[in-house]
Scaffold this motif. Structure first.
Motif, PDB file in Angstrom:
ATOM      1  N   GLN A 176       0.824  -1.207   0.000  1.00 20.63           N
ATOM      2  CA  GLN A 176       0.000   0.000   0.000  1.00 20.63           C
ATOM      3  C   GLN A 176       0.861   1.261   0.000  1.00 20.63           C
ATOM      4  O   GLN A 176       0.485   2.276  -0.580  1.00 20.63           O
ATOM      5  N   LEU A 177       2.019   1.214   0.626  1.00 20.71           N
ATOM      6  CA  LEU A 177       2.934   2.355   0.583  1.00 20.71           C
ATOM      7  C   LEU A 177       3.378   2.618  -0.854  1.00 20.71           C
ATOM      8  O   LEU A 177       3.439   3.770  -1.293  1.00 20.71           O
ATOM      9  N   VAL A 178       3.682   1.542  -1.578  1.00 22.74           N
ATOM     10  CA  VAL A 178       4.102   1.684  -2.977  1.00 22.74           C
ATOM     11  C   VAL A 178       2.974   2.302  -3.798  1.00 22.74           C
ATOM     12  O   VAL A 178       3.199   3.211  -4.614  1.00 22.74           O
ATOM     13  N   ALA A 179       1.756   1.816  -3.582  1.00 19.31           N
ATOM     14  CA  ALA A 179       0.611   2.350  -4.321  1.00 19.31           C
ATOM     15  C   ALA A 179       0.363   3.817  -3.966  1.00 19.31           C
ATOM     16  O   ALA A 179       0.024   4.632  -4.832  1.00 19.31           O
ATOM     17  N   ALA A 180       0.534   4.159  -2.693  1.00 20.22           N
ATOM     18  CA  ALA A 180       0.346   5.547  -2.272  1.00 20.22           C
ATOM     19  C   ALA A 180       1.411   6.450  -2.897  1.00 20.22           C
ATOM     20  O   ALA A 180       1.124   7.588  -3.292  1.00 20.22           O
ATOM     21  N   TRP A 181       2.639   5.952  -2.995  1.00 18.13           N
ATOM     22  CA  TRP A 181       3.721   6.699  -3.658  1.00 18.13           C
ATOM     23  C   TRP A 181       3.337   7.035  -5.092  1.00 18.13           C
ATOM     24  O   TRP A 181       3.583   8.140  -5.569  1.00 18.13           O
ATOM     25  N   ASN A 182       2.717   6.090  -5.764  1.00 17.69           N
ATOM     26  CA  ASN A 182       2.330   6.303  -7.157  1.00 17.69           C
ATOM     27  C   ASN A 182       1.213   7.335  -7.303  1.00 17.69           C
ATOM     28  O   ASN A 182       1.010   7.887  -8.384  1.00 17.69           O
ATOM     29  N   LEU A 183       0.484   7.594  -6.206  1.00 11.88           N
ATOM     30  CA  LEU A 183      -0.586   8.587  -6.247  1.00 11.88           C
ATOM     31  C   LEU A 183      -0.090  10.004  -5.981  1.00 11.88           C
ATOM     32  O   LEU A 183      -0.833  10.967  -6.171  1.00 11.88           O
ATOM     33  N   LEU A 184       1.153  10.136  -5.518  1.00 11.12           N
ATOM     34  CA  LEU A 184       1.679  11.444  -5.146  1.00 11.12           C
ATOM     35  C   LEU A 184       1.839  12.358  -6.364  1.00 11.12           C
ATOM     36  O   LEU A 184       2.404  11.971  -7.385  1.00 11.12           O
ATOM     37  N   VAL A 215       7.835  -3.259  -2.309  1.00 15.36           N
ATOM     38  CA  VAL A 215       8.690  -3.501  -3.473  1.00 15.36           C
ATOM     39  C   VAL A 215       8.333  -2.487  -4.554  1.00 15.36           C
ATOM     40  O   VAL A 215       7.230  -2.501  -5.104  1.00 15.36           O
ATOM     41  N   PHE A 216       9.273  -1.607  -4.851  1.00 18.39           N
ATOM     42  CA  PHE A 216       9.052  -0.595  -5.877  1.00 18.39           C
ATOM     43  C   PHE A 216       9.502  -1.131  -7.234  1.00 18.39           C
ATOM     44  O   PHE A 216      10.651  -1.542  -7.382  1.00 18.39           O
ATOM     45  N   PRO A 217       8.626  -1.136  -8.230  1.00 21.47           N
ATOM     46  CA  PRO A 217       9.038  -1.575  -9.569  1.00 21.47           C
ATOM     47  C   PRO A 217      10.133  -0.658 -10.115  1.00 21.47           C
ATOM     48  O   PRO A 217      10.268   0.489  -9.679  1.00 21.47           O
ATOM     49  N   PRO A 218      10.908  -1.145 -11.062  1.00 22.89           N
ATOM     50  CA  PRO A 218      11.933  -0.300 -11.670  1.00 22.89           C
ATOM     51  C   PRO A 218      11.361   1.021 -12.185  1.00 22.89           C
ATOM     52  O   PRO A 218      10.252   1.056 -12.705  1.00 22.89           O
ATOM     53  N   TYR A 219      12.123   2.076 -11.993  1.00 18.71           N
ATOM     54  CA  TYR A 219      11.806   3.417 -12.453  1.00 18.71           C
ATOM     55  C   TYR A 219      10.705   4.107 -11.643  1.00 18.71           C
ATOM     56  O   TYR A 219      10.255   5.192 -12.003  1.00 18.71           O
ATOM     57  N   SER A 220      10.304   3.497 -10.507  1.00 19.30           N
ATOM     58  CA  SER A 220       9.279   4.138  -9.683  1.00 19.30           C
ATOM     59  C   SER A 220       9.737   5.484  -9.144  1.00 19.30           C
ATOM     60  O   SER A 220       8.907   6.363  -8.854  1.00 19.30           O
ATOM     61  N   THR A 221      11.037   5.622  -8.985  1.00 13.73           N
ATOM     62  CA  THR A 221      11.559   6.872  -8.424  1.00 13.73           C
ATOM     63  C   THR A 221      12.161   7.781  -9.480  1.00 13.73           C
ATOM     64  O   THR A 221      12.859   8.743  -9.167  1.00 13.73           O
TER      65      THR A 221
END
Length: 306
Positions: free
Chosen positions: A204-212, A230-236
């Protein structure tokens, strides 16, 4: 004195036992603990193997000063206070004067026992997120102790608050608390958010990051899911936004006093979803781990009406 100690063989790895009384340092008061509360961190520590058997846990306490600090600082004996300390699951606790706040007679001591860890975490994480007036703020684990305080404080700061919970039932009261939207998980959030206060961690943290939104910030306050993120490649890779770790540090007396004042003025509510004698700490722990507690679980060390 009696205290709740770590015992890997006991239910929830916790039991009452006789231990030595604490020795207060020069800048510490000796606190007669009336009420304390249970945090997920306490339960994780008890079961983790990181804490030695026989250790006394607990961070939240509300009670009466039994003996003032030797250096003359802080409140005098007989003063009602709430405190953030260590080894507070005990009849007596030594607490730094910079880690407590006076509780007025109009405020229930048991209610203030829910404030220290959860209230300060919510207050400081929201402060770290920056000005939120008119901004979209996502609060995960919103039905828990930190989450409920965060919802109320963010609403007071003028944010558009999205409260994320684990089930419809756990979110029913949050609209009354002031949340603009209540969602299960992150379902139904179709617009970016400017800030996230996350207590769940994991996927859920990863999903929330994607909503930022670009320029947004995610404050990682807790990790109740116990699952890896687990952050997929290129998430950052992309427009700047930040993920910040969180820890309560330094003196907390001013923040505690702010929280107590808001409670006294009726502008902040510490919802206690479970309360009972501290002999039932295992029951409280099981209820919390089973996600059956909305808000905080408070243990009565003495049967008090204060």
């Amino acid at each position: 004195m009696r205290a709740i100690i770590v015992d890997p063989s006991a239910p929830a790895a916790l039991r009452l036992a006789e231990v030595a009384q604490p020795v207060a340092g020069p800048s510490q008061v000796l606190l007669d603990v009336h009420h304390t509360s249970v945090n997920y961190g306490d339960l994780n520590d008890a079961r983790s193997g990181r804490v030695a058997p026989g250790a006394v846990l607990g961070s939240d306490a509300a009670g009466v000063v039994a003996r003032g600090a030797a250096d003359g600082s802080g409140p005098a004996a007989g003063t009602r206070v709430v405190a953030l300390g260590t080894a507070t699951w005990a009849q007596l606790s030594a607490v730094e004067v910079g880690a407590l706040a006076v509780v007025p007679p109009s405020v229930d001591l048991a209610e203030t026992a829910a404030l220290p860890v959860a209230g300060i975490a919510a207050l400081r994480a929201l402060r770290a997120a920056g000005p939120v007036l008119g901004k979209r703020v996502l609060i995960t684990g919103a039905s828990g102790g930190v989450g409920r305080f965060a919802v109320q404080l963010a609403v007071r700061a003028g944010a558009h608050v999205i409260a994320s919970v684990g089930s419809v039932a756990r979110g029913e009261a949050l609209v009354k608390t002031g949340a603009d939207e209540v969602v299960v998980g992150l379902n139904g959030i179709d617009q970016p958010v400017d800030a996230v206060l996350d207590t769940v961690g994991g996927p859920q943290l990863v999903a929330a990051w994607n909503l930022l939104a670009p320029g947004g910030s995610l404050q990682s306050i807790g990790w109740t899911s116990g699952k890896p993120a687990v952050f997929p490649p290129y998430s950052t890779v992309g427009a700047p936004k930040s993920l910040t770790s969180f820890l309560i540090e330094g003196e907390v007396s001013a923040d505690l006093a702010t929280l107590v004042r808001l409670v006294a003025e009726g502008r902040l509510t510490a919802e206690v979803g479970w309360r009972g004698p501290w002999e039932q700490v295992a029951v409280a722990a099981e209820a919390m781990l089973g996600r059956r507690v909305n808000g905080k679980a408070v243990l009565d060390v003495v049967p008090a009406t204060s």
